[in-house]
Design a protein around this motif. Sequence first.
Motif, short mmCIF file in Angstrom:
data_model
loop_
_atom_site.label_atom_id
_atom_site.label_comp_id
_atom_site.label_asym_id
_atom_site.label_seq_id
_atom_site.Cartn_x
_atom_site.Cartn_y
_atom_site.Cartn_z
N VAL A 320 6.15 -4.55 12.41
CA VAL A 320 7.51 -4.87 12.82
C VAL A 320 7.64 -6.39 12.93
N ASP A 321 8.62 -6.96 12.22
CA ASP A 321 8.90 -8.39 12.31
C ASP A 321 9.82 -8.61 13.51
N ALA A 322 9.30 -9.24 14.56
CA ALA A 322 10.06 -9.39 15.80
C ALA A 322 11.22 -10.36 15.67
N ASP A 323 11.29 -11.14 14.58
CA ASP A 323 12.42 -12.04 14.38
C ASP A 323 13.68 -11.27 14.04
N ASP A 324 13.53 -10.26 13.16
CA ASP A 324 14.70 -9.49 12.75
C ASP A 324 14.53 -7.98 12.95
N ASN A 325 13.36 -7.57 13.49
CA ASN A 325 13.05 -6.16 13.78
C ASN A 325 12.98 -5.29 12.53
N ASP A 326 12.78 -5.90 11.37
CA ASP A 326 12.54 -5.14 10.15
C ASP A 326 11.15 -4.52 10.19
N THR A 327 10.98 -3.40 9.50
CA THR A 327 9.69 -2.70 9.51
C THR A 327 9.17 -2.49 8.10
N GLU A 328 7.85 -2.38 8.00
CA GLU A 328 7.19 -2.10 6.72
C GLU A 328 5.94 -1.28 6.98
N VAL A 329 5.80 -0.18 6.21
CA VAL A 329 4.58 0.63 6.30
C VAL A 329 3.47 -0.10 5.54
N ILE A 330 2.41 -0.48 6.25
CA ILE A 330 1.32 -1.23 5.66
C ILE A 330 0.20 -0.32 5.18
N LEU A 331 -0.02 0.76 5.92
CA LEU A 331 -1.12 1.67 5.59
C LEU A 331 -0.72 3.07 5.98
N ASN A 332 -1.07 4.02 5.14
CA ASN A 332 -0.83 5.44 5.43
C ASN A 332 -2.14 6.19 5.30
N GLU A 333 -2.42 7.04 6.26
CA GLU A 333 -3.63 7.86 6.20
C GLU A 333 -3.26 9.31 6.47
N THR A 334 -3.73 10.19 5.60
CA THR A 334 -3.46 11.62 5.75
C THR A 334 -4.78 12.38 5.73
N ASP A 335 -4.74 13.60 6.21
CA ASP A 335 -5.93 14.44 6.26
C ASP A 335 -5.48 15.89 6.20
N ALA A 336 -6.28 16.72 5.58
CA ALA A 336 -5.93 18.14 5.49
C ALA A 336 -5.93 18.79 6.87
N ALA A 337 -6.67 18.22 7.82
CA ALA A 337 -6.71 18.75 9.18
C ALA A 337 -5.96 17.81 10.11
N TYR A 338 -6.61 16.73 10.56
CA TYR A 338 -5.97 15.80 11.50
C TYR A 338 -6.61 14.43 11.38
N VAL A 339 -5.87 13.42 11.84
CA VAL A 339 -6.34 12.04 11.86
C VAL A 339 -6.55 11.64 13.32
N ASP A 340 -7.73 11.14 13.64
CA ASP A 340 -8.01 10.71 15.01
C ASP A 340 -7.40 9.34 15.29
N ILE A 341 -6.93 9.16 16.52
CA ILE A 341 -6.41 7.87 16.98
C ILE A 341 -7.53 7.12 17.70
N THR A 342 -7.70 5.83 17.37
CA THR A 342 -8.74 5.03 18.00
C THR A 342 -8.16 3.70 18.48
N ASP A 343 -9.01 2.91 19.13
CA ASP A 343 -8.65 1.55 19.54
C ASP A 343 -9.38 0.51 18.69
N ASN A 344 -9.77 0.89 17.50
CA ASN A 344 -10.62 0.02 16.67
C ASN A 344 -9.86 -1.02 15.86
N LEU A 345 -8.55 -0.87 15.73
CA LEU A 345 -7.77 -1.81 14.92
C LEU A 345 -7.94 -3.24 15.45
N THR A 346 -8.41 -4.14 14.58
CA THR A 346 -8.66 -5.53 14.95
C THR A 346 -8.10 -6.45 13.88
#
Length: 738
Positions: A320-346
């Motif tokens: 999200v660009d906080a100057d104009d609040n525009d959004t862009e999907v940077i990465l998409n991840e899918t799974d046949a079952a589920y995707v785990d949420i982590t705190d690893n994004l750095t």
Amino acid sequence: MKFPAILVAFILAASSVLTAQKKEVSLEEIWSGTFRQERLQSLQSLDNGDEYVILNRDRITGSSSIDVYSYETGRKTKTILSSGDLDEIKSFSNFKFSEKEDKILLSTEVEPIFRRSTKEVFYVYDIKTKELKKVSDQKIQEASFSPDASKVAYVLNNNIYILDLNKEETVQVTQDGEMNKIINGVTDWVYEEEFSFVKAFEWNPTGEKIAYIKFDETDVPEFSMDLFGKDLYPTQEVFKYPKAGEANSKVSLHMYDVEEKSSEEIDLGDKYDIARETSEMNEDAIGDFYIPRIKWTADPMILSVQVINRPQNDLDLIFVDADDNDTEVILNETDAAYVDITDNLTFLKDNSFIWTSEKDGYNHIYHYNEDGDLLDQVTSGNWEVTNYYGYDAKADRIYFQSTENGSVNRDVFSIKPNGKNKSRLTERTGTNSASFSADFTYFINTFNSVETPPVYTLHKAKDGTQVREILNNQELLDKVSGYDFAPKELTTINVLGNDLNMSVIKPSDFDESKKYPLLMFQYSGPGSQSVSNSYYGSNDYWHQFLANKGYIVVTVDGRGTGYKGAEFKKVTYKELGKYEVEDQIAAARKLGEREYIDSERIGIWGWSYGGYMSSNAILKGNDVFSAAIAVAPVTSWRFYDSVYTERYMGIPQENASGYDDNSPLSHVDKLKGDYLIIHGGGDDNVHVQNTMRMVEELIQANKQFDWAIYPDKNHGIYGGNTRLHLFTLMTDFILEKL
């Protein structure tokens, strides 16, 4: 060589004396803290990387102090603050530094809400001027400094406020907060429990913006619990709790401009506009989405947002660009079952980022550029990255923990972002974990194994060289050596074509020519691990107690548990309680074939998910198990919360058979053995409703059983003598029935 008869007799007598000197552990000792481990106090690295701070408490005066220590020597260098020098407060229970470490937030009068949430009275202490200011006269939540420490944002009564420390003025950011209806800036019950966070707002790095999540829980059904206490009339706790298939909070992302004092909702894109519309039109509420993480990137005006659909198999990383609040999907991840949420994004300085994923079948580290293009898969192999510690820009190295040395072990490694020059930083085989200094000069390694209680050592991050030992538990080892304990053996058992990790505790006087009853313990929840190369917990001491009474105690991690790859873990998708139970039954049957195990006396016990498992095991495996204990069990996934349950089961409206075929409620007619079910009456997590429904089904099936309710106790069932009473009850049941 032949010994004289008198010498042989002397040796035998001496051996008997030594054996007699070994003490038998008691339940009172286990639950009174006799075997308490010495632990390193929670420390926080200072930005200089050479020192850390610890919150110390003086038991005599009741005062608190923030003391500074040298990493290299371990010696105290100074005291930053002591509550003994403050007139306004006697002590504080926690603290947070400002970004420049010139101010400190002190928390006092802490009042727990749920598992992670609290209300507190906060003060700001200025290190230079020694001035103390109260943030609010009321108990507030999640107080947080602005980057320059001129302001403090916090949540009060579901609204966000900002205190200007210089002007001593408070601005109310949101106006619509209302109990059991609208929440701003902190999470609702199910987010707190299942996405593991409470603070749902973040200052941007320049202090110009605050991004926050709003929860509209108006349509979420309420759950109520009667708490009996000691007064004449009980009280009732009512809170919003979305069970599987029921309405969730409607979440939205907002951007607040600090200067303009105005908020704007962020449009996350057509995908989520449609999901919201679908949810509003569909009574089954299948179109929802979650916002489980927000985090500012290295660009101070770019916010990263993780958004995942309700089934939790389609995750977008959005900028999200906080100057104009525009959004862009940077990465998409899918799974046949589920995707785990982590705190690893750095985020690195160039706004490229580190990400972890199971997309190649094992959890590994990936490096993407700021546009979401893959630069490198940093780690790879048939093993799992189990912890991501961070990135050192100066050394250009990533630090992580993994199972490369076996799924029951953990080691700490470093590696270049391009996947080269991997280095193992720990040497001892067992469970190693690390806490790094702010500049990655040092790390404190915590090591333990089945034979060794925690040992804390300081190492250089560059190559793992040990600098000094900080703390060990030799005193505990010496104490344990005086008891009649047998070693906990780690091994494997082949069950239904899979080699499963197994731990075994046998009686200290084990004789292979004798027959012993078997007690199995398990948890078995998705991605969990009960069998590991780690030291005793409280349950292990209890299992030793039972071993002394002549039982063999075994734990088997079956399919669905973690750290052996995504396929092994996710095989239980939409069928919780099927494959895990099959594995426990098959393992028990196979163990019962051993000459020294009495196949007519096999029992099983577990807590929470483990209680669900033990209930199913004695019902579906009624020809194998003769006794079972279920503590705080789920008895139908229809009763449990939406986020956890639907991640693994989908919604009940679309997977009714998955929910009902593997529910113990559907199999009560199969009960043959002895069954004990236990629950805490104030359990806000796994509601006592689960046990009450199970009890009613058993009654109507005319099945005899034992049960106990611990009034007002939560999911942990503790407080005062509660644990001692609980395990005495369970011990008596096992000794009588198994």
